[in-house]
Design an enzyme around this catalytic site. Structure first.
Site, PDB file in Angstrom:
ATOM      1  CE  LYS A  54      -4.160  -2.594   2.686  1.00 11.81           C
ATOM      2  NZ  LYS A  54      -4.622  -2.441   3.874  1.00 11.81           N
ATOM      3  CD  GLN A  98      -2.912  -4.096   6.805  1.00 12.59           C
ATOM      4  OE1 GLN A  98      -3.749  -3.569   6.311  1.00 12.59           O
ATOM      5  NE2 GLN A  98      -4.011  -5.531   6.403  1.00 12.59           N
ATOM      6  CG  ASP A 121      -9.313  -0.016   5.378  1.00 17.98           C
ATOM      7  OD1 ASP A 121      -9.390   0.233   4.656  1.00 17.98           O
ATOM      8  OD2 ASP A 121      -8.710   0.289   6.947  1.00 17.98           O
TER       9      ASP A 121
END
Ligand code: GUN
Length: 285
Positions: A54, A98, A121
């Site tokens: 990412k 994460q 997200d």
């Protein structure tokens, strides 16, 4: 005739090119670099790879990424303190924690602590609610990647019966919510571990999306001839990375199929970049 390949890797490269231009234009006109803060707790090898990828993507399109790598034994209070700092930091536009986090930390508490305007997200309850209401601020990365992969290959969802196997908060549930919105207009069935006669249901699918995390779970007998098959699974096996779909057999039956790797995964990462740019635009105006 074997199925045509839905090439996520190629498409992701193309979209990254588009985003790089948009980021450059934003930086030039506003004097601000879109910035993502990535938070990784502990040393889960898969998570480390995801976060590294990412960050590399960010670099490629001109988005700044800042990594906060905390030790495995980090307490929930310590993580919440870092998130509070990032929420208050005006130079940070997107925050990504994460998952999974270690067991001493409650995932839901952490996700709810992220400022919804920085929740790239789209996991915060406010952002989930907005998606359900058809007023999204951000679209969740993997579901949006699935829809974009279909759209850019000119595969319509309108009136199609989409069967989703898996009801996770990250893929199945938000994807179902997005697919029933006006303009996307799919008819959606969500299957899970308690679904009776799963093959009978999956065989009804015009578009079959599989996201259950079980290697090679969907076989050719479970797929209607000519169906489009989208495999969201990434399973580490002795034979390497494989999806939730038994690719060799299913590609003899389907009309289109995603490979693993190189299908949905690269698009998921691209959508995170898009959300970070969206967050920066909303913050800077
Ligand atoms: N772990 C697995 N998928 C995801 C994701 O999409 N976002 C985050 N933050 N963690 C994940």
């Amino acid at each position: 005739m074997p199925a045509q390949i839905l090439d996520g890797k190629l498409l992701a490269r193309q979209i990254r090119g588009e985003l790089a231009e948009e980021v450059a234009e934003f930086v030039a006109s506003r004097g601000v670099t879109p910035t993502l803060a990535a938070v990784l707790v502990g040393g889960d090898p898969a998570s480390e790879v995801y976060v590294r990828n990412k960050r590399r993507d960010c670099e490629q399109v001109g988005i700044e990424s800042r990594l906060h790598h905390l030790p495995e034994e980090t307490s929930q209070a310590e993580l919440l303190a870092l998130i509070a700092e990032l929420n208050a930091d005006r130079s940070v536009h997107g925050i990504l924690v994460q998952l999974p986090v270690p067991p001493q930390i409650a995932t839901d508490v952490v996700l709810e602590s992220i400022d919804p305007s920085k929740d790239v997200d789209a996991f915060h309850a406010e952002n989930v609610g907005r998606i359900v209401q058809g007023q999204p601020r951000f679209l969740p990365c993997t579901p949006n990647g699935v829809i974009e992969l279909l759209k850019r290959n000119e595969l319509t969802t309108v009136g199609q019966h989409v069967v989703i196997v898996g009801r996770s908060d990250i893929v199945g549930k938000p994807l179902a919510n997005m697919l029933v919105q006006r303009g996307v207009d799919a008819t959606v069935t969500v299957c899970h571990s308690r679904t009776r006669d799963l093959p009978a249901v999956t065989r009804l699918a015009d578009i079959l999306v599989v996201a259950i995390g079980r290697a090679n779970f969907v076989t050719a007998e479970m797929v209607k001839p000519g169906a489009i098959v989208v495999d969201v699974g990434i399973n580490r096996t002795d034979e390497g990375l494989v999806g939730d779909v038994e690719f060799a057999g299913v590609s003899e039956v389907a009309s289109w199929i995603t490979p693993v790797p190189g299908g949905v995964g690269p698009l998921t990462r691209v959508m995170l970049l898009l959300n970070t740019l969206t967050a920066a635009r909303a913050a800077v105006g």
